[in-house]
Write an enzyme that holds these catalytic residues in place. Structure first.
Site, short mmCIF file in Angstrom:
data_model
loop_
_atom_site.label_atom_id
_atom_site.label_comp_id
_atom_site.label_asym_id
_atom_site.label_seq_id
_atom_site.Cartn_x
_atom_site.Cartn_y
_atom_site.Cartn_z
N ASP A 28 0.87 -1.18 0.00
CA ASP A 28 0.00 0.00 0.00
C ASP A 28 0.90 1.23 0.00
OD1 ASP A 28 0.81 -0.63 2.68
OD2 ASP A 28 -0.71 0.75 3.47
N GLU A 75 -0.16 -1.05 5.84
CA GLU A 75 0.90 -0.56 6.74
C GLU A 75 0.74 0.92 7.03
OE1 GLU A 75 4.45 1.31 8.21
OE2 GLU A 75 3.58 1.70 6.25
N GLU A 76 0.36 1.68 5.99
CA GLU A 76 0.29 3.14 6.14
C GLU A 76 -0.87 3.57 7.04
OE1 GLU A 76 2.63 4.95 5.33
OE2 GLU A 76 3.67 4.15 3.58
N ASP A 133 11.98 -6.20 7.87
CA ASP A 133 10.91 -5.36 7.35
C ASP A 133 11.53 -4.08 6.79
OD1 ASP A 133 8.42 -4.20 6.93
OD2 ASP A 133 7.83 -4.16 9.05
N HIS A 190 6.67 9.75 1.08
CA HIS A 190 5.37 10.40 1.33
C HIS A 190 5.31 11.78 0.67
CE1 HIS A 190 4.20 7.74 5.04
NE2 HIS A 190 4.85 7.07 4.12
ZN LIG Z 1 6.59 2.21 4.41
#
Ligand SMILES: [Zn+2]
Length: 486
Positions: free
Chosen positions: A120, A187-188, A214, A457
């Site tokens: 995502d 995750e976000e 991760d 982002h």
């Molecule tokens: Zn991330």
């Protein structure tokens, strides 16, 4: 008098000699420079596949239920079509749109490991589309660079793992340890439906992982001024988070006849006090271990300070605290984010509220930070109202076989790279996975520069074709060194 001066002069010489000797000794440990291992890959084809993955608009929006099911199903179908060896040789379980693959190991008595990433992505802020040099969901490759949302966070991680496993499968390899791969879809927005459900599933099966890997930090190129080699802080913990409402109380009334101090005035003073009295921190524990290694590669002047921190810890602390990134490594941070007061222009508020978000360093806790703020602002007119929080994760070992395998693999791909334990200042799905792993590591084996950081982002997220391929090489070596794939 003369004796005293001689003595002082001598003392100075001794001190200066001591400082210089300690600085001279504060050098990189003799590292076995890892033997470079060549892995031939079709770099362009891998980049094109990342481009295809970017075209699926697998967006996580603030509201978890507001997702484009077609895009997520489309991506899952694309993975199945694009990576047939993975599909045929690994078993697959689904948790919502999150995928969990299991690659059976040769030795079932060994603890399994997990490689994970999330597919995502965050939306592009409306109005910033024109600032992108290439449309964010076009998945285009231009001048040797793959552009688009997810190029770094974190479709490159997902594709990197799938490519590495495919490469090994096509060579007929099987791991010694069972390997899980999970690709999260939320995750976000906290990851509870994806990584949270996978974690619960593993727990139900009685599975405790030796380690998990991760997303997290990266190989940093030139981020520390004067430091030559690539720096790889492999994050061994992630910060917690706490939100408090700081509430200033007053009598209220009509704005035409205000008292000398209003609720807003009291609140302003409280916020100023909070900002000028950050939660104490410094170069101890994990933060110390990270800078201890990096500083060995710094120019003489900076090395002098770190090598003699017994004398210069005050200076170091204040210098590092001025740098926002370093400050976040050293302590629990304080960030006032929201303000509210009266609802009408001519009404004095009886409560003025500042919402403050703290990111908790592993040495602190929800309780200790709440107590610190309550003590600092203690007054009849100020109330502290908790809005919820979660402690920092456990700190994983940086002497384990898993950590060593990651470290070794980076050396085999990049040669001159220095790795050390690091602290994740944002959140990741590993707040879930860490509950079923002896050690949880957070690191993407891709290289980033200062300029790349705004892509996360933000705008113009991108990764070069060669950088992407080197990440695949690192994942291949991590599977060989860490899981015995051969
Ligand atoms: Zn991330």
């Amino acid at each position: 008098m003369k004796k005293l001066l001689t003595f002082l002069g001598l003392a100075l010489v001794v001190l200066a000699t001591l400082l210089v000797v300690r600085t001279w000794l504060h050098q990189p440990d003799a590292r076995d420079t890892a033997k470079l291992i060549e892995i031939a890959l079709d770099e362009q084809a891998i980049a094109e596949r990342l481009g295809e993955a970017i075209r699926y608009r697998t967006l996580s929006n603030q509201n978890v239920d507001d997702l484009d099911a077609e895009a997520f199903e489309g991506f899952i179908e694309w993975v199945a079509q694009t990576y047939p060896s993975v599909q045929e040789n690994l078993s697959l379980a689904r948790f919502g749109y999150t995928l969990l693959y299991r690659w059976q190991g040769r030795d079932p008595s060994l603890q399994p490991v997990l490689l994970t990433g999330h597919y995502d992505v965050v939306p592009v802020i409306p109005g910033t589309e024109s600032k992108w040099q290439v449309a964010p969901f076009a998945g285009e490759i231009k001048d040797g660079i793959v552009w688009g949302r997810g190029a770094l966070d974190d479709k490159s991680g997902v594709i990197g793992i799938l490519e590495a496993v495919t490469f090994l499968l096509d060579q007929g390899a099987q791991p010694e340890r069972t390997v899980y791969l999970s690709f999260g879809h939320d995750e976000e927005v906290g990851g509870s439906r994806g990584a949270g459900a996978v974690t619960q599933h593993l727990r139900d099966q009685g599975i405790q992982l030796a380690w998990s890997l991760d997303e997290g930090s990266f190989l940093f190129d030139g981020l520390f001024p004067g430091v030559e080699p690539l720096m790889a802080p492999i994050n061994v913990a992630e910060k917690g988070s706490l939100t408090l409402d700081v509430v200033a109380l007053a009598a209220g009334g009509h704005s035409s006849m205000p008292p000398s101090t209003t609720a807003v005035g009291k609140l302003a003073k409280a916020v100023t006090k909070l900002e000028s009295n950050p939660v104490p921190g410094g170069l101890s524990g994990l933060s110390g271990a990270m800078f201890e290694e990096i500083s060995r590669h710094m120019p003489f002047g900076q090395r002098l300070l770190f090598a003699n921190s017994w004398l210069f810890s005050g200076i170091l602390d204040s210098v590092l605290s001025q740098v926002t990134f370093a400050n976040a490594m050293l302590r629990t941070t304080t960030a006032p984010t929201m303000l509210s007061g009266s609802v009408k222009t001519n009404v004095l508020p009886i409560e003025a509220i500042a919402t403050v978000n703290f990111r908790i360093h592993p040495r602190d806790s929800v309780e200790s930070v709440t107590a610190y703020v309550s003590d600092l602002l203690a007054s009849d007119d100020i109330e502290i109202r908790p809005r919820g929080g979660v402690n920092a994760s456990a700190v994983s070992s940086w002497e384990s076989d898993g950590f060593t395998a990651i470290q070794k693999s980076l050396g085999e791909v990049h040669g001159d790279v220095v790795s050390m334990p690091g602290l994740m200042i944002a959140g990741s799905d590993s707040k879930h996975y860490g509950q079923v792993a002896d050690d949880a590591y957070r690191f993407n084996p891709f290289t980033v520069t200062q300029a790349d950081l705004t892509g996360f982002h933000g705008t113009n997220e991108k990764i070069s074709v060669n950088n992407l391929a080197n990440g695949v090489r690192a994942y291949i070596r991590i599977l060989v060194n860490g899981a015995g794939a051969s």
